[in-house]
Scaffold this motif. Structure first.
Motif, PDB file in Angstrom:
ATOM      1  N   THR A  24     -19.105   0.342   1.617  1.00 21.25           N
ATOM      2  CA  THR A  24     -17.871  -0.306   1.188  1.00 21.25           C
ATOM      3  C   THR A  24     -17.896  -1.752   1.665  1.00 21.25           C
ATOM      4  O   THR A  24     -18.283  -2.003   2.801  1.00 21.25           O
ATOM      5  CB  THR A  24     -16.649   0.402   1.838  1.00 21.25           C
ATOM      6  N   PRO A  25     -17.485  -2.704   0.821  1.00 17.08           N
ATOM      7  CA  PRO A  25     -17.387  -4.074   1.321  1.00 17.08           C
ATOM      8  C   PRO A  25     -16.446  -4.127   2.532  1.00 17.08           C
ATOM      9  O   PRO A  25     -15.374  -3.518   2.522  1.00 17.08           O
ATOM     10  CB  PRO A  25     -16.812  -4.851   0.139  1.00 17.08           C
ATOM     11  N   LYS A  26     -16.874  -4.815   3.563  1.00 19.86           N
ATOM     12  CA  LYS A  26     -16.077  -4.871   4.798  1.00 19.86           C
ATOM     13  C   LYS A  26     -14.696  -5.458   4.560  1.00 19.86           C
ATOM     14  O   LYS A  26     -13.733  -5.065   5.210  1.00 19.86           O
ATOM     15  CB  LYS A  26     -16.836  -5.660   5.862  1.00 19.86           C
ATOM     16  N   GLY A  27     -14.567  -6.356   3.620  1.00 23.49           N
ATOM     17  CA  GLY A  27     -13.262  -6.928   3.309  1.00 23.49           C
ATOM     18  C   GLY A  27     -12.265  -5.868   2.852  1.00 23.49           C
ATOM     19  O   GLY A  27     -11.069  -5.979   3.124  1.00 23.49           O
ATOM     20  N   ASP A  28     -12.764  -4.821   2.180  1.00 24.41           N
ATOM     21  CA  ASP A  28     -11.881  -3.747   1.731  1.00 24.41           C
ATOM     22  C   ASP A  28     -11.278  -2.992   2.905  1.00 24.41           C
ATOM     23  O   ASP A  28     -10.125  -2.558   2.852  1.00 24.41           O
ATOM     24  CB  ASP A  28     -12.632  -2.759   0.828  1.00 24.41           C
ATOM     25  N   ILE A  29     -12.045  -2.830   3.975  1.00 28.06           N
ATOM     26  CA  ILE A  29     -11.553  -2.148   5.182  1.00 28.06           C
ATOM     27  C   ILE A  29     -10.404  -2.954   5.790  1.00 28.06           C
ATOM     28  O   ILE A  29      -9.350  -2.409   6.120  1.00 28.06           O
ATOM     29  CB  ILE A  29     -12.681  -1.951   6.214  1.00 28.06           C
ATOM     30  N   PHE A  30     -10.594  -4.271   5.916  1.00 30.30           N
ATOM     31  CA  PHE A  30      -9.560  -5.114   6.507  1.00 30.30           C
ATOM     32  C   PHE A  30      -8.337  -5.225   5.601  1.00 30.30           C
ATOM     33  O   PHE A  30      -7.205  -5.277   6.076  1.00 30.30           O
ATOM     34  CB  PHE A  30     -10.121  -6.491   6.858  1.00 30.30           C
ATOM     35  N   TYR A  31      -8.555  -5.233   4.302  1.00 26.73           N
ATOM     36  CA  TYR A  31      -7.435  -5.242   3.358  1.00 26.73           C
ATOM     37  C   TYR A  31      -6.595  -3.977   3.529  1.00 26.73           C
ATOM     38  O   TYR A  31      -5.369  -4.028   3.552  1.00 26.73           O
ATOM     39  CB  TYR A  31      -7.963  -5.370   1.927  1.00 26.73           C
ATOM     40  N   GLY A  32      -7.265  -2.837   3.667  1.00 30.37           N
ATOM     41  CA  GLY A  32      -6.559  -1.575   3.877  1.00 30.37           C
ATOM     42  C   GLY A  32      -5.767  -1.565   5.174  1.00 30.37           C
ATOM     43  O   GLY A  32      -4.623  -1.095   5.217  1.00 30.37           O
ATOM     44  N   LEU A  33      -6.355  -2.087   6.257  1.00 29.85           N
ATOM     45  CA  LEU A  33      -5.634  -2.167   7.534  1.00 29.85           C
ATOM     46  C   LEU A  33      -4.431  -3.097   7.425  1.00 29.85           C
ATOM     47  O   LEU A  33      -3.352  -2.794   7.924  1.00 29.85           O
ATOM     48  CB  LEU A  33      -6.568  -2.644   8.649  1.00 29.85           C
ATOM     49  N   SER A  34      -4.612  -4.220   6.746  1.00 25.71           N
ATOM     50  CA  SER A  34      -3.516  -5.170   6.563  1.00 25.71           C
ATOM     51  C   SER A  34      -2.352  -4.528   5.812  1.00 25.71           C
ATOM     52  O   SER A  34      -1.192  -4.667   6.212  1.00 25.71           O
ATOM     53  CB  SER A  34      -4.023  -6.395   5.797  1.00 25.71           C
ATOM     54  N   ASN A  35      -2.656  -3.816   4.740  1.00 24.55           N
ATOM     55  CA  ASN A  35      -1.600  -3.141   3.983  1.00 24.55           C
ATOM     56  C   ASN A  35      -0.942  -2.046   4.806  1.00 24.55           C
ATOM     57  O   ASN A  35       0.254  -1.795   4.667  1.00 24.55           O
ATOM     58  CB  ASN A  35      -2.151  -2.556   2.682  1.00 24.55           C
ATOM     59  N   SER A  36      -1.708  -1.399   5.677  1.00 22.91           N
ATOM     60  CA  SER A  36      -1.133  -0.355   6.528  1.00 22.91           C
ATOM     61  C   SER A  36      -0.079  -0.933   7.459  1.00 22.91           C
ATOM     62  O   SER A  36       0.973  -0.338   7.676  1.00 22.91           O
ATOM     63  CB  SER A  36      -2.232   0.344   7.333  1.00 22.91           C
TER      64      SER A  36
END
Length: 69
Positions: A24-36
């Motif tokens: 998974t692109p690492k940016g997707d992980i941080f985007y998910g955490l941000s939305n959380s």
């Protein structure tokens, strides 16, 4: 991809979790955490020793440390 998370709660509790994800692109992980945090999502995590934790991101989480392997 293996990702290690360390969640520190506002009460001082620290929980470590290791998760396996497909590439998974690492940016997707941080985007998910941000939305959380933005949506005050529920956090349900089990640590390396099998202890479970339930919390709300915006209300209870002080910090998150993410390590990619």
């Amino acid at each position: 991809m293996r990702i290690e998370f360390q969640f520190e709660l506002k009460d001082g509790t620290i929980i470590d979790s290791v998760e396996e994800y497909p590439p998974t692109p690492k940016g997707d992980i941080f985007y998910g955490l941000s939305n959380s945090f933005k949506n005050n999502a529920s956090l349900n995590v089990t640590d390396k020793n099998g202890a479970s934790l339930s919390a709300k991101f915006a209300d209870d989480v002080k910090s998150v440390k993410v390590t990619f392997d």
